[in-house]
Design a protein around this motif. Structure first.
Motif, PDB file in Angstrom:
ATOM      1  N   SER A  31       0.924  -1.197   0.033  1.00 28.83           N
ATOM      2  CA  SER A  31       0.012  -0.055  -0.070  1.00 28.83           C
ATOM      3  C   SER A  31       0.867   1.293  -0.160  1.00 28.83           C
ATOM      4  O   SER A  31       2.070   1.350   0.495  1.00 28.83           O
ATOM      5  N   SER A  32       0.302   2.272  -0.401  1.00 29.27           N
ATOM      6  CA  SER A  32       1.051   3.404  -0.548  1.00 29.27           C
ATOM      7  C   SER A  32       0.767   4.339   0.643  1.00 29.27           C
ATOM      8  O   SER A  32       1.244   5.376   1.057  1.00 29.27           O
ATOM      9  N   SER A  33      -0.226   3.920   1.825  1.00 30.30           N
ATOM     10  CA  SER A  33      -0.541   4.420   2.840  1.00 30.30           C
ATOM     11  C   SER A  33       0.502   4.316   3.884  1.00 30.30           C
ATOM     12  O   SER A  33       1.404   3.383   3.773  1.00 30.30           O
ATOM     13  N   ALA A  34       0.452   5.085   5.033  1.00 30.59           N
ATOM     14  CA  ALA A  34       1.425   5.141   6.245  1.00 30.59           C
ATOM     15  C   ALA A  34       0.951   5.112   7.333  1.00 30.59           C
ATOM     16  O   ALA A  34      -0.281   5.608   7.336  1.00 30.59           O
ATOM     17  N   ILE A  35       1.682   4.676   8.337  1.00 33.21           N
ATOM     18  CA  ILE A  35       0.979   4.814   9.666  1.00 33.21           C
ATOM     19  C   ILE A  35       1.943   5.975  10.497  1.00 33.21           C
ATOM     20  O   ILE A  35       3.111   5.950  10.426  1.00 33.21           O
ATOM     21  N   VAL A  36       1.111   6.813  10.821  1.00 34.81           N
ATOM     22  CA  VAL A  36       1.789   8.063  11.551  1.00 34.81           C
ATOM     23  C   VAL A  36       1.098   8.007  13.047  1.00 34.81           C
ATOM     24  O   VAL A  36       0.071   7.719  13.149  1.00 34.81           O
ATOM     25  N   SER A  37       2.098   8.501  13.984  1.00 30.26           N
ATOM     26  CA  SER A  37       1.743   8.670  15.144  1.00 30.26           C
ATOM     27  C   SER A  37       0.517   9.868  15.508  1.00 30.26           C
ATOM     28  O   SER A  37       0.918  10.993  15.004  1.00 30.26           O
ATOM     29  N   ARG A  38      -0.547   9.379  15.785  1.00 25.58           N
ATOM     30  CA  ARG A  38      -1.585  10.430  16.018  1.00 25.58           C
ATOM     31  C   ARG A  38      -1.228  11.476  16.986  1.00 25.58           C
ATOM     32  O   ARG A  38      -1.219  12.596  16.825  1.00 25.58           O
ATOM     33  N   LEU A 131      -1.549  30.630   5.766  1.00 29.59           N
ATOM     34  CA  LEU A 131      -2.875  30.140   5.855  1.00 29.59           C
ATOM     35  C   LEU A 131      -2.991  28.800   4.635  1.00 29.59           C
ATOM     36  O   LEU A 131      -3.410  27.749   5.167  1.00 29.59           O
ATOM     37  N   ALA A 132      -2.695  29.425   3.526  1.00 30.40           N
ATOM     38  CA  ALA A 132      -2.833  28.341   2.426  1.00 30.40           C
ATOM     39  C   ALA A 132      -2.012  27.262   2.442  1.00 30.40           C
ATOM     40  O   ALA A 132      -2.457  25.980   2.506  1.00 30.40           O
ATOM     41  N   ALA A 133      -0.849  27.634   2.841  1.00 33.27           N
ATOM     42  CA  ALA A 133       0.289  26.655   3.256  1.00 33.27           C
ATOM     43  C   ALA A 133      -0.225  25.527   4.049  1.00 33.27           C
ATOM     44  O   ALA A 133      -0.038  24.275   3.917  1.00 33.27           O
ATOM     45  N   LEU A 134      -0.456  25.962   5.212  1.00 35.63           N
ATOM     46  CA  LEU A 134      -1.076  25.169   6.456  1.00 35.63           C
ATOM     47  C   LEU A 134      -2.470  24.251   6.020  1.00 35.63           C
ATOM     48  O   LEU A 134      -2.257  23.220   6.310  1.00 35.63           O
ATOM     49  N   GLN A 135      -3.130  25.070   5.259  1.00 34.33           N
ATOM     50  CA  GLN A 135      -4.671  24.106   4.810  1.00 34.33           C
ATOM     51  C   GLN A 135      -4.064  23.265   3.860  1.00 34.33           C
ATOM     52  O   GLN A 135      -4.611  22.038   4.124  1.00 34.33           O
ATOM     53  N   ALA A 136      -2.949  23.281   3.176  1.00 33.88           N
ATOM     54  CA  ALA A 136      -2.570  22.173   2.037  1.00 33.88           C
ATOM     55  C   ALA A 136      -2.157  21.279   2.793  1.00 33.88           C
ATOM     56  O   ALA A 136      -2.300  19.869   2.455  1.00 33.88           O
ATOM     57  N   GLU A 137      -1.135  21.399   3.811  1.00 34.76           N
ATOM     58  CA  GLU A 137      -0.368  20.368   4.597  1.00 34.76           C
ATOM     59  C   GLU A 137      -1.360  19.578   5.360  1.00 34.76           C
ATOM     60  O   GLU A 137      -1.463  18.245   5.467  1.00 34.76           O
ATOM     61  N   ILE A 138      -2.352  20.384   5.856  1.00 35.60           N
ATOM     62  CA  ILE A 138      -3.455  19.655   6.779  1.00 35.60           C
ATOM     63  C   ILE A 138      -4.231  18.745   5.958  1.00 35.60           C
ATOM     64  O   ILE A 138      -4.703  17.506   6.204  1.00 35.60           O
ATOM     65  N   ASP A 139      -4.792  19.304   4.784  1.00 36.48           N
ATOM     66  CA  ASP A 139      -5.642  18.470   3.840  1.00 36.48           C
ATOM     67  C   ASP A 139      -4.825  17.086   3.412  1.00 36.48           C
ATOM     68  O   ASP A 139      -5.437  16.030   3.318  1.00 36.48           O
ATOM     69  N   LYS A 140      -3.539  17.466   3.088  1.00 33.96           N
ATOM     70  CA  LYS A 140      -2.835  16.241   2.835  1.00 33.96           C
ATOM     71  C   LYS A 140      -2.618  15.031   3.871  1.00 33.96           C
ATOM     72  O   LYS A 140      -2.825  13.855   3.642  1.00 33.96           O
ATOM     73  N   LEU A 141      -2.446  15.582   5.004  1.00 35.59           N
ATOM     74  CA  LEU A 141      -2.200  14.824   6.167  1.00 35.59           C
ATOM     75  C   LEU A 141      -3.554  13.871   6.605  1.00 35.59           C
ATOM     76  O   LEU A 141      -3.286  12.718   6.663  1.00 35.59           O
ATOM     77  N   ALA A 142      -4.488  14.696   6.307  1.00 31.79           N
ATOM     78  CA  ALA A 142      -5.945  14.212   6.547  1.00 31.79           C
ATOM     79  C   ALA A 142      -6.296  13.159   5.637  1.00 31.79           C
ATOM     80  O   ALA A 142      -6.817  12.013   5.970  1.00 31.79           O
ATOM     81  N   GLU A 143      -5.817  13.366   4.271  1.00 30.71           N
ATOM     82  CA  GLU A 143      -5.955  12.337   3.194  1.00 30.71           C
ATOM     83  C   GLU A 143      -5.317  10.934   3.505  1.00 30.71           C
ATOM     84  O   GLU A 143      -5.730   9.987   3.367  1.00 30.71           O
ATOM     85  N   VAL A 145      -4.013   9.920   6.507  1.00 29.64           N
ATOM     86  CA  VAL A 145      -4.695   9.469   7.709  1.00 29.64           C
ATOM     87  C   VAL A 145      -6.024   8.600   7.354  1.00 29.64           C
ATOM     88  O   VAL A 145      -5.951   7.366   7.642  1.00 29.64           O
ATOM     89  N   ARG A 146      -6.783   9.083   6.613  1.00 35.28           N
ATOM     90  CA  ARG A 146      -7.917   8.539   6.071  1.00 35.28           C
ATOM     91  C   ARG A 146      -7.818   7.222   5.297  1.00 35.28           C
ATOM     92  O   ARG A 146      -8.337   6.294   5.598  1.00 35.28           O
ATOM     93  N   ALA A 147      -6.681   7.242   4.452  1.00 33.89           N
ATOM     94  CA  ALA A 147      -6.239   6.162   3.479  1.00 33.89           C
ATOM     95  C   ALA A 147      -5.737   5.144   4.500  1.00 33.89           C
ATOM     96  O   ALA A 147      -5.935   3.769   4.333  1.00 33.89           O
ATOM     97  N   GLY A 148      -4.686   5.429   5.575  1.00 33.44           N
ATOM     98  CA  GLY A 148      -4.353   4.539   6.200  1.00 33.44           C
ATOM     99  C   GLY A 148      -5.474   3.971   7.111  1.00 33.44           C
ATOM    100  O   GLY A 148      -5.315   2.591   7.394  1.00 33.44           O
ATOM    101  N   ARG A 149      -6.314   4.529   7.751  1.00 37.24           N
ATOM    102  CA  ARG A 149      -7.457   3.732   8.377  1.00 37.24           C
ATOM    103  C   ARG A 149      -8.256   2.916   7.663  1.00 37.24           C
ATOM    104  O   ARG A 149      -8.606   2.111   8.178  1.00 37.24           O
ATOM    105  N   ASP A 150      -8.469   3.382   6.357  1.00 34.38           N
ATOM    106  CA  ASP A 150      -9.114   2.335   5.443  1.00 34.38           C
ATOM    107  C   ASP A 150      -8.554   0.941   5.293  1.00 34.38           C
ATOM    108  O   ASP A 150      -9.070   0.018   5.176  1.00 34.38           O
ATOM    109  N   ALA A 151      -7.165   1.314   5.059  1.00 29.79           N
ATOM    110  CA  ALA A 151      -6.331  -0.023   4.875  1.00 29.79           C
ATOM    111  C   ALA A 151      -6.468  -0.829   5.975  1.00 29.79           C
ATOM    112  O   ALA A 151      -6.644  -2.283   6.026  1.00 29.79           O
ATOM    113  N   LEU A 152      -6.295  -0.110   7.281  1.00 34.81           N
ATOM    114  CA  LEU A 152      -6.471  -0.944   8.436  1.00 34.81           C
ATOM    115  C   LEU A 152      -7.531  -1.628   8.818  1.00 34.81           C
ATOM    116  O   LEU A 152      -7.647  -2.630   9.253  1.00 34.81           O
TER     117      LEU A 152
END
Length: 196
Positions: A31-38, A131-143, A145-152
């Motif tokens: 998988s291309s998903s990753a496990i990150v520390s919440r 704010l735009a840079a922060l939003q982009a990083e948060i959106d990327k991280l949320a995606e 995390v969601r992919a990782g949870r789906d895989a799990l």
């Protein structure tokens, strides 16, 4: 707490840490998903929330500086006009001297207003880019995390259908939370009082 002078740099460091956390995270097999520390992610997000209003406050200080420049220009223009009027009375050539002084005062005010506008625009642009840079990083991280949870969820046998409502609900809650961010000074005061 981030100091006002380096708020923008600190925000960029936080984004770099988020990127490093995701880039070096252990990947799920096949998988291309990753496990990150919440806990690590939430800590970085919390630091970012503290840095953003501080960065906005820094931008507000720049706008205040612009207002000070404008006030100084107006004061100088008033002083020039007053001095010219005194000279006009003393030399009995008041009309011409006052007209020249008024022209000079108008030019000073115009220059000060242009400079103040440039400073305000720069401050707004700085806040928007941060704010735009922060939003982009948060959106990327949320995606991720969601992919990782789906895989799990798929590996645990719960199925994507069971995990999807929870993931979607969390995504919507996060979107509502971050949609409340604003460069409005009244909104930033709420952040600094702990209204996260």
């Amino acid at each position: 707490m981030t100091t006002r002078a380096d708020a923008g740099d600190d925000l960029l460091r936080i984004l770099d840490e988020l990127d490093e956390l995701v880039s070096t995270a252990r990947t799920l097999p096949m998988s291309s998903s990753a496990i990150v520390s919440r806990q690590d992610v939430l800590e970085l997000i919390d630091r970012a929330r503290q840095a953003v209003p501080t960065a906005v406050h820094r931008a507000e200080e720049i706008v205040a500086d612009a207002d000070a420049v404008l006030a100084q220009g107006r004061e100088e223009s008033r002083r020039i006009v007053a001095h010219a009027q005194e000279e006009a009375e003393r030399l009995v050539a008041g009309e011409n001297i006052v007209r020249m002084a008024n022209d000079r005062a108008d030019a000073i005010i115009s220059t000060a207003e242009e400079r103040a506008e440039r400073l305000r625009h720069g401050a707004d642009d700085y806040s928007d880019r941060s704010l735009a840079a922060l939003q982009a990083e948060i959106d990327k991280l949320a995606e991720q995390v969601r992919a990782g949870r789906d895989a799990l969820a798929a590996r645990l046998g719960t199925g994507a259908d069971d995990a999807a409502p929870d993931a979607e609900r969390e995504r919507q809650e996060a979107a509502r939370h971050f949609a409340g961010w604003s460069v409005d000074p009244a909104a930033t005061r709420n952040w600094t009082k702990g209204g996260r």
